[in-house]
Every structure is written in structure tokens, then in C-alpha cells.
Design a protein around this motif. Structure first.
Motif, PDB file in Angstrom:
ATOM      1  N   LEU A  82       0.802  -1.150   0.109  1.00  0.00           N
ATOM      2  CA  LEU A  82      -0.019   0.104   0.070  1.00  0.00           C
ATOM      3  C   LEU A  82       0.919   1.316  -0.185  1.00  0.00           C
ATOM      4  O   LEU A  82       1.827   1.342   0.894  1.00  0.00           O
ATOM      5  N   PHE A  83       0.631   2.156  -0.921  1.00  0.00           N
ATOM      6  CA  PHE A  83       1.482   3.258  -1.165  1.00  0.00           C
ATOM      7  C   PHE A  83       0.584   4.566  -0.973  1.00  0.00           C
ATOM      8  O   PHE A  83      -0.686   4.453  -1.199  1.00  0.00           O
ATOM      9  N   PHE A  84       0.902   5.811  -0.674  1.00  0.00           N
ATOM     10  CA  PHE A  84       0.258   7.039  -0.785  1.00  0.00           C
ATOM     11  C   PHE A  84      -0.067   7.164  -2.217  1.00  0.00           C
ATOM     12  O   PHE A  84       0.996   7.244  -3.147  1.00  0.00           O
ATOM     13  N   THR A  85      -1.063   8.064  -2.549  1.00  0.00           N
ATOM     14  CA  THR A  85      -1.162   8.580  -3.864  1.00  0.00           C
ATOM     15  C   THR A  85      -0.454   9.810  -3.882  1.00  0.00           C
ATOM     16  O   THR A  85       0.046  10.302  -2.918  1.00  0.00           O
ATOM     17  N   ALA A  86      -0.229  10.439  -5.061  1.00  0.00           N
ATOM     18  CA  ALA A  86       0.595  11.490  -5.250  1.00  0.00           C
ATOM     19  C   ALA A  86      -0.131  12.759  -4.277  1.00  0.00           C
ATOM     20  O   ALA A  86       0.623  13.458  -3.742  1.00  0.00           O
ATOM     21  N   GLU A  87      -1.345  12.771  -4.360  1.00  0.00           N
ATOM     22  CA  GLU A  87      -1.983  13.898  -4.119  1.00  0.00           C
ATOM     23  C   GLU A  87      -2.133  13.694  -2.364  1.00  0.00           C
ATOM     24  O   GLU A  87      -1.826  14.787  -1.616  1.00  0.00           O
ATOM     25  N   GLU A  88      -2.027  12.403  -1.959  1.00  0.00           N
ATOM     26  CA  GLU A  88      -2.269  12.149  -0.397  1.00  0.00           C
ATOM     27  C   GLU A  88      -0.845  12.482   0.130  1.00  0.00           C
ATOM     28  O   GLU A  88      -0.601  13.101   1.305  1.00  0.00           O
ATOM     29  N   ALA A  89       0.390  12.058  -0.620  1.00  0.00           N
ATOM     30  CA  ALA A  89       1.677  12.514  -0.118  1.00  0.00           C
ATOM     31  C   ALA A  89       1.991  14.048   0.036  1.00  0.00           C
ATOM     32  O   ALA A  89       2.581  14.595   0.708  1.00  0.00           O
ATOM     33  N   GLY A  90       1.343  14.530  -1.073  1.00  0.00           N
ATOM     34  CA  GLY A  90       1.735  16.267  -1.270  1.00  0.00           C
ATOM     35  C   GLY A  90       0.853  16.677  -0.107  1.00  0.00           C
ATOM     36  O   GLY A  90       1.467  17.677   0.357  1.00  0.00           O
ATOM     37  N   TYR A  91      -0.332  16.263   0.312  1.00  0.00           N
ATOM     38  CA  TYR A  91      -1.088  16.846   1.447  1.00  0.00           C
ATOM     39  C   TYR A  91      -0.210  16.603   2.737  1.00  0.00           C
ATOM     40  O   TYR A  91      -0.034  17.502   3.802  1.00  0.00           O
ATOM     41  N   VAL A  92       0.204  15.403   2.836  1.00  0.00           N
ATOM     42  CA  VAL A  92       0.894  15.158   4.449  1.00  0.00           C
ATOM     43  C   VAL A  92       2.287  16.089   4.273  1.00  0.00           C
ATOM     44  O   VAL A  92       2.692  16.719   5.479  1.00  0.00           O
ATOM     45  N   LYS A  93       2.962  16.122   3.243  1.00  0.00           N
ATOM     46  CA  LYS A  93       4.048  17.074   3.038  1.00  0.00           C
ATOM     47  C   LYS A  93       3.924  18.476   3.459  1.00  0.00           C
ATOM     48  O   LYS A  93       4.411  19.220   4.349  1.00  0.00           O
ATOM     49  N   ARG A  94       2.893  18.992   3.048  1.00  0.00           N
ATOM     50  CA  ARG A  94       2.377  20.370   3.273  1.00  0.00           C
ATOM     51  C   ARG A  94       1.983  20.422   4.692  1.00  0.00           C
ATOM     52  O   ARG A  94       2.317  21.702   5.416  1.00  0.00           O
ATOM     53  N   VAL A  95       1.147  19.783   5.234  1.00  0.00           N
ATOM     54  CA  VAL A  95       0.960  19.752   6.955  1.00  0.00           C
ATOM     55  C   VAL A  95       2.244  19.814   7.541  1.00  0.00           C
ATOM     56  O   VAL A  95       2.180  20.454   8.823  1.00  0.00           O
ATOM     57  N   LEU A  96       3.152  18.691   7.244  1.00  0.00           N
ATOM     58  CA  LEU A  96       4.164  18.519   8.092  1.00  0.00           C
ATOM     59  C   LEU A  96       5.218  19.895   8.017  1.00  0.00           C
ATOM     60  O   LEU A  96       5.691  20.426   9.078  1.00  0.00           O
ATOM     61  N   GLN A  97       5.333  20.383   6.806  1.00  0.00           N
ATOM     62  CA  GLN A  97       6.053  21.655   6.643  1.00  0.00           C
ATOM     63  C   GLN A  97       5.343  22.892   7.375  1.00  0.00           C
ATOM     64  O   GLN A  97       6.162  23.611   7.825  1.00  0.00           O
ATOM     65  N   GLY A  98       4.120  22.750   7.048  1.00  0.00           N
ATOM     66  CA  GLY A  98       3.590  24.103   7.847  1.00  0.00           C
ATOM     67  C   GLY A  98       3.589  23.960   9.259  1.00  0.00           C
ATOM     68  O   GLY A  98       3.714  25.005  10.056  1.00  0.00           O
ATOM     69  N   ALA A  99       3.800  22.615   9.909  1.00  0.00           N
ATOM     70  CA  ALA A  99       3.823  22.532  11.339  1.00  0.00           C
ATOM     71  C   ALA A  99       5.236  22.548  11.822  1.00  0.00           C
ATOM     72  O   ALA A  99       5.672  22.649  13.128  1.00  0.00           O
ATOM     73  N   GLY A 100       6.229  22.823  10.897  1.00  0.00           N
ATOM     74  CA  GLY A 100       7.665  22.872  11.185  1.00  0.00           C
ATOM     75  C   GLY A 100       8.234  21.334  11.708  1.00  0.00           C
ATOM     76  O   GLY A 100       9.186  21.364  12.369  1.00  0.00           O
ATOM     77  N   ILE A 101       7.565  20.285  11.523  1.00  0.00           N
ATOM     78  CA  ILE A 101       8.020  19.008  11.660  1.00  0.00           C
ATOM     79  C   ILE A 101       8.929  18.341  10.405  1.00  0.00           C
ATOM     80  O   ILE A 101       8.325  18.271   9.321  1.00  0.00           O
ATOM     81  N   SER A 102       9.947  17.681  10.808  1.00  0.00           N
ATOM     82  CA  SER A 102      10.801  17.063   9.982  1.00  0.00           C
ATOM     83  C   SER A 102      10.817  15.390  10.233  1.00  0.00           C
ATOM     84  O   SER A 102      11.219  14.994  11.314  1.00  0.00           O
ATOM     85  N   PRO A 103      10.028  14.654   9.239  1.00  0.00           N
ATOM     86  CA  PRO A 103       9.716  13.137   9.628  1.00  0.00           C
ATOM     87  C   PRO A 103      10.888  12.400   8.999  1.00  0.00           C
ATOM     88  O   PRO A 103      11.473  12.606   8.427  1.00  0.00           O
ATOM     89  N   LEU A 104      10.814  11.111   9.560  1.00  0.00           N
ATOM     90  CA  LEU A 104      11.211   9.986   8.885  1.00  0.00           C
ATOM     91  C   LEU A 104      10.426   9.752   7.744  1.00  0.00           C
ATOM     92  O   LEU A 104       9.291   9.360   7.962  1.00  0.00           O
ATOM     93  N   VAL A 105      10.673   9.551   6.371  1.00  0.00           N
ATOM     94  CA  VAL A 105      10.048   9.126   5.298  1.00  0.00           C
ATOM     95  C   VAL A 105      10.413   7.885   4.698  1.00  0.00           C
ATOM     96  O   VAL A 105      11.637   7.611   4.254  1.00  0.00           O
ATOM     97  N   TYR A 106       9.451   7.119   4.773  1.00  0.00           N
ATOM     98  CA  TYR A 106       9.768   5.663   4.088  1.00  0.00           C
ATOM     99  C   TYR A 106       9.223   5.695   2.880  1.00  0.00           C
ATOM    100  O   TYR A 106       7.983   5.777   2.516  1.00  0.00           O
TER     101      TYR A 106
END
Length: 273
Positions: A82-106
Motif C-alpha cells: 500500500l502506497f500513498f497517492t501523489a495527492e495524499e503524499a503532497g497533502y502530508v508534506k504540506r501539513v508537516l512543513q506547515g507545522a515545522g516537523i521533519s519526519p522520517l519518510v519511508y
């Protein structure tokens, strides 16, 4: 009636030293050799799980990344993904960047499984995570955020203070396309917030295994809140003595703790072939 037996790893089958005790290995390998349908479902990767389960002679596919993948433990072949769609991955990226959080990305980057992170943004929790995975071939350190979200993404892990993780968990929990769990890291003060595709659950993966291998029943073992969906799917479910109260309430019964070989002892006494 064919029964599939499934256990969580950390805090359940693994002891507080992140290993399967010699006694549990002896019991489980004997049962597997006799034909016990036994597997594990974990938030770990196959790479990480293979280290902490060394000596366990698995014959069945295993569930990793909280259900994102079902894999053959010997070959690493993915039976379900199971993978994220491009739209879903883009949304997660925007939220995390907006919150100033740097994740581990698999993600699969150039068809190779990688764990990417920004080395300039390491906190104590991320350092502890990395310290346990020295030599892990998946690790992809980056000097800065460039390339952090590359590839086919299937999992994000954010590690930090409880309040910070709770804020982003509340945001992602409102989006039906995603599944987001938050819990305190075992034996450490930090909290982990993990984001997955909505169908990436241990329960969904076990349901798939049950269907493919034509089992009639599932019996499971766990210790944490993220095991509740797996418990809800199961015909019987057992929490280890050291489990969180919420999981104990959902359990059929309680077995001895992870430092007392609780899962292996129960299987030795009650498993049916």
C-alpha cells in the motif's frame, strides 16, 4: 477449524531488551516445526524485524509497517503493498512543513526501499531511533530537506514531544484518506505519530492473510493501542500483562508479560494444530 496465530513484536513477543528470549525461541520453533500457523504483525520494517527475531524460524508471510506490506520473511518478496497517492503524499508534506516537523519518510526511491531524514533536524528521539539501526541498508541521510519526500512514499514517522505530536495527529485524524496513530515510544519519553494510507492496518493485512491461506479463525496477541483493530478482527485476543489498560479492556484474556514468555507459554498450552 484452521486457526492463524498472530503476535505483535515490541512489548509483546520481544522482551525489554528488544529480543525474543531463548525460552520463547525454543517453544516457538518447536511449535512451528510441528506445523503451527504462526506469524507476526509489527510496525517495524522487515529489515528491523529480522534483527530482533533472529533465530525464529518463520515459515509464513509476516505483516510489517503496521500492515502496509505483507512479505515473505526469507526472500523479502512483497505479497501485498500500500502506497500513498501523489495527492495524499503532497497533502502530508504540506501539513508537516506547515507545522515545522521533519519526519522520517519511508519510500521506494529508484525502486529501492529507503528511510530518508534531514540530519540537520535530528532530535533526541530520532537519534535514538537511528542508534538502534546502525548498518541498516535503508537509511538515506540528507543534509537538508531537499529530496526528503522523494519516491513512492508508504509511511511517515514523526518523533517529538507529546503536545507537538498531538497537534498533527488531530489534523490527520480528520482526513479519511489517511490513518494516523500516536503513542509513546516504548522505554523512552518521546511520542511517535505515524501516518499511513487508510487501509494500512494490521487488521486489513491479517484479513488478507486469512483469506489467501484459507484460515477459519484468528487468535492474536498485543500490548498497545495500535493493536486494537487487530483485536477487533480476531476471534480471540490476548493482551500481555504489561499492555496498556485500553488494550486489556478489549482483550479476551491476559497472558504473562513480555519478560515472562507470555505469548510462547500460552501457545504451548493452548494452540491447536
Amino acid at each position: 477449524m484452521r486457526t492463524l496465530y498472530v503476535t505483535d513484536l515490541d512489548g509483546t513477543l520481544l522482551d525489554t531488551h528488544d529480543r525474543i528470549s531463548p525460552e520463547s525461541l525454543r517453544i516457538l520453533n518447536g511449535l512451528i516445526e510441528r506445523g503451527l500457523p504462526f506469524t507476526y504483525a509489527t510496525a517495524r520494517s522487515l529489515e528491523s524485524a529480522s534483527v530482533v527475531t533472529r533465530g525464529l524460524h518463520m515459515t509464513m508471510p509476516v505483516v510489517v509497517y503496521n500492515g502496509a506490506f505483507i512479505v515473505e520473511p526469507g526472500t523479502g518478496k512483497r505479497l501485498s503493498s500500500l502506497f500513498f497517492t501523489a495527492e495524499e503524499a503532497g497533502y502530508v508534506k504540506r501539513v508537516l512543513q506547515g507545522a515545522g516537523i521533519s519526519p522520517l519518510v519511508y519510500a521506494y526511491v529508484d525502486q529501492v526501499e529507503r528511510v530518508s531524514w534531514d540530519t540537520t533536524r535530528e532530535n533526541e528521539g530520532i537519534k535514538a531511533y537511528l542508534a538502534k539501526r546502525r548498518g541498516d541498508r535503508r537509511l538515506r541521510p540528507l543534509q537538508g530537506a531537499g529530496g526528503l519526500y522523494d519516491g513512492e512514499v508508504f509511511y511517515y514517522t514523526c518523533i517529538g514531544e507529546k503536545e507537538e505530536m498531538a497537534r498533527i495527529q488531530a489534523i490527520f485524524a480528520r482526513d479519511v484518506r489517511l490513518r494516523c496513530t500516536m503513542q509513546q515510544e516504548l522505554y523512552r519519553p518521546e511520542y511517535w505519530c505515524e501516518i499511513m494510507p487508510c487501509k494500512a492496518t494490521k487488521a486489513e493485512a491479517i484479513k488478507t492473510l486469512k483469506h489467501l491461506w484459507e484460515f477459519d479463525r484468528v487468535i492474536s496477541f498485543g500490548d498497545a493501542i495500535n493493536d486494537i483493530p487487530m483485536f477487533e478482527l480476531s476471534d480471540a485476543c490476548y493482551a500481555v500483562e504489561n499492555a496498556v489498560p485500553g488494550l486489556k479492556k478489549a482483550a479476551t484474556g491476559i497472558v504473562e508479560g513480555n519478560d515472562r514468555d507470555g505469548v510462547a507459554k500460552w501457545l504451548q498450552e493452548h494452540a491447536e494444530f
